[in-house]
Scaffold this motif. Sequence first.
Motif, mmCIF file in Angstrom:
data_model
loop_
_atom_site.group_PDB
_atom_site.id
_atom_site.type_symbol
_atom_site.label_atom_id
_atom_site.label_comp_id
_atom_site.label_asym_id
_atom_site.label_seq_id
_atom_site.Cartn_x
_atom_site.Cartn_y
_atom_site.Cartn_z
ATOM 1 N N LEU A 144 57.013 3.437 -20.833
ATOM 2 C CA LEU A 144 57.647 2.934 -19.610
ATOM 3 C C LEU A 144 59.007 3.585 -19.394
ATOM 4 C CD1 LEU A 144 57.038 -0.930 -19.299
ATOM 5 C CD2 LEU A 144 56.085 0.913 -17.929
ATOM 6 N N LYS A 145 59.779 3.727 -20.470
ATOM 7 C CA LYS A 145 61.104 4.348 -20.355
ATOM 8 C C LYS A 145 60.984 5.807 -19.906
ATOM 9 C CE LYS A 145 63.798 1.561 -23.583
ATOM 10 N NZ LYS A 145 64.460 1.541 -24.888
ATOM 11 N N LYS A 146 59.978 6.526 -20.454
ATOM 12 C CA LYS A 146 59.758 7.930 -20.060
ATOM 13 C C LYS A 146 59.408 8.011 -18.581
ATOM 14 C CE LYS A 146 58.115 9.735 -24.444
ATOM 15 N NZ LYS A 146 56.915 9.837 -25.230
ATOM 16 N N GLU A 147 58.514 7.120 -18.132
ATOM 17 C CA GLU A 147 58.132 7.128 -16.714
ATOM 18 C C GLU A 147 59.356 6.851 -15.843
ATOM 19 O OE1 GLU A 147 55.268 4.912 -13.431
ATOM 20 O OE2 GLU A 147 55.148 4.252 -15.513
ATOM 21 N N TYR A 148 60.177 5.892 -16.232
ATOM 22 C CA TYR A 148 61.383 5.551 -15.472
ATOM 23 C C TYR A 148 62.324 6.759 -15.380
ATOM 24 C CZ TYR A 148 65.707 3.288 -14.099
ATOM 25 O OH TYR A 148 66.869 2.960 -13.441
ATOM 26 N N GLU A 149 62.554 7.413 -16.527
ATOM 27 C CA GLU A 149 63.430 8.592 -16.555
ATOM 28 C C GLU A 149 62.886 9.709 -15.663
ATOM 29 O OE1 GLU A 149 66.477 9.124 -18.287
ATOM 30 O OE2 GLU A 149 66.314 6.947 -18.417
ATOM 31 N N GLU A 150 61.573 9.967 -15.785
ATOM 32 C CA GLU A 150 60.920 11.017 -15.001
ATOM 33 C C GLU A 150 61.078 10.748 -13.499
ATOM 34 O OE1 GLU A 150 58.287 14.273 -13.972
ATOM 35 O OE2 GLU A 150 59.402 13.857 -15.798
ATOM 36 N N LEU A 151 60.830 9.511 -13.100
ATOM 37 C CA LEU A 151 60.916 9.165 -11.674
ATOM 38 C C LEU A 151 62.355 9.229 -11.166
ATOM 39 C CD1 LEU A 151 58.405 6.177 -11.376
ATOM 40 C CD2 LEU A 151 58.110 8.497 -10.507
ATOM 41 N N SER A 152 63.279 8.642 -11.917
ATOM 42 C CA SER A 152 64.648 8.552 -11.406
ATOM 43 C C SER A 152 65.450 9.841 -11.556
ATOM 44 C CB SER A 152 65.388 7.385 -12.065
ATOM 45 O OG SER A 152 65.436 7.545 -13.457
ATOM 46 N N LYS A 153 65.181 10.622 -12.584
ATOM 47 C CA LYS A 153 65.993 11.824 -12.818
ATOM 48 C C LYS A 153 65.338 13.128 -12.371
ATOM 49 C CE LYS A 153 69.107 10.155 -16.324
ATOM 50 N NZ LYS A 153 68.947 8.768 -16.168
ATOM 51 N N VAL A 154 64.017 13.130 -12.161
ATOM 52 C CA VAL A 154 63.328 14.371 -11.783
ATOM 53 C C VAL A 154 62.662 14.245 -10.412
ATOM 54 C CG1 VAL A 154 61.538 16.042 -12.434
ATOM 55 C CG2 VAL A 154 62.925 14.971 -14.208
ATOM 56 N N LYS A 155 61.720 13.331 -10.298
ATOM 57 C CA LYS A 155 60.923 13.236 -9.057
ATOM 58 C C LYS A 155 61.750 12.814 -7.846
ATOM 59 C CE LYS A 155 56.502 13.157 -10.862
ATOM 60 N NZ LYS A 155 55.589 13.980 -11.036
ATOM 61 N N ARG A 156 62.589 11.783 -8.006
ATOM 62 C CA ARG A 156 63.376 11.299 -6.867
ATOM 63 C C ARG A 156 64.309 12.388 -6.338
ATOM 64 N NH1 ARG A 156 67.512 8.361 -4.709
ATOM 65 N NH2 ARG A 156 66.829 6.663 -3.354
ATOM 66 N N PRO A 157 65.069 13.079 -7.200
ATOM 67 C CA PRO A 157 65.923 14.153 -6.681
ATOM 68 C C PRO A 157 65.123 15.269 -5.974
ATOM 69 C CG PRO A 157 66.629 13.547 -8.882
ATOM 70 C CD PRO A 157 65.348 12.822 -8.620
ATOM 71 N N GLU A 158 63.919 15.580 -6.506
ATOM 72 C CA GLU A 158 63.084 16.603 -5.854
ATOM 73 C C GLU A 158 62.703 16.169 -4.440
ATOM 74 O OE1 GLU A 158 59.657 17.127 -8.388
ATOM 75 O OE2 GLU A 158 60.767 18.309 -9.865
ATOM 76 N N ILE A 159 62.347 14.912 -4.289
ATOM 77 C CA ILE A 159 61.934 14.421 -2.976
ATOM 78 C C ILE A 159 63.124 14.360 -2.026
ATOM 79 C CG2 ILE A 159 61.029 12.408 -1.741
ATOM 80 C CD1 ILE A 159 59.211 11.998 -4.200
ATOM 81 N N LEU A 160 64.280 13.981 -2.533
ATOM 82 C CA LEU A 160 65.472 13.964 -1.685
ATOM 83 C C LEU A 160 65.771 15.372 -1.164
ATOM 84 C CD1 LEU A 160 67.796 11.474 -3.596
ATOM 85 C CD2 LEU A 160 66.695 11.130 -1.376
ATOM 86 N N GLU A 161 65.544 16.363 -2.024
ATOM 87 C CA GLU A 161 65.732 17.760 -1.615
ATOM 88 C C GLU A 161 64.735 18.142 -0.515
ATOM 89 O OE1 GLU A 161 65.665 21.546 -4.297
ATOM 90 O OE2 GLU A 161 67.047 20.067 -5.180
ATOM 91 N N ARG A 162 63.461 17.745 -0.708
ATOM 92 C CA ARG A 162 62.430 18.014 0.306
ATOM 93 C C ARG A 162 62.773 17.337 1.625
ATOM 94 N NH1 ARG A 162 57.144 15.928 -2.060
ATOM 95 N NH2 ARG A 162 56.641 15.732 0.139
#
Length: 152
Positions: free
Chosen positions: A15-33
């Motif tokens: 769960l912690k890995k998923e949280y980190e992945e979403l908040s630190k990697v995926k969310r910033p990528e989508i904000l860029e898009r």
Amino acid sequence: MDKKIFLTKEGLEDLKKEYEELSKVKRPEILERLSAARNQGDLSENAEYTAAKDELSFIDGRIDELEELLKQVSLIEDTGKGSVALGSKVTLKVGEKEDIYTVVGEWEADPAEKKISHESPLGKALLGKAKGDKVEVDAPAGKVLYTVVSVK
């Protein structure tokens, strides 16, 4: 929600890995898009903008859900008592077939990996049982008789 969420150490790490992945990697990528799509001009006909906005909404929802879950986690400790409890690895025998199951909290349950919830019919029946005990569980195909071979 004020119910305790029972997880093994491994489940908590996932769960912690998923949280980190979403908040630190995926969310910033989508904000860029989103930003790039916004710069293309007319937003009413911009499919990329709409898709990125929807994806951001989904990810933000999942991040919120994970934050709530992580606040309510109760880590399953190794009981070592010899009787089935949350976190126990139980070897069960049905007829001539033996399988090893792990009793976990409902969020971590995965029948394909033989991780059964302590709230499932089998999980409930096993709690407190020890080596040699027999457990009968109602299954869709009828009653199934399990024998506890070992508890770790």
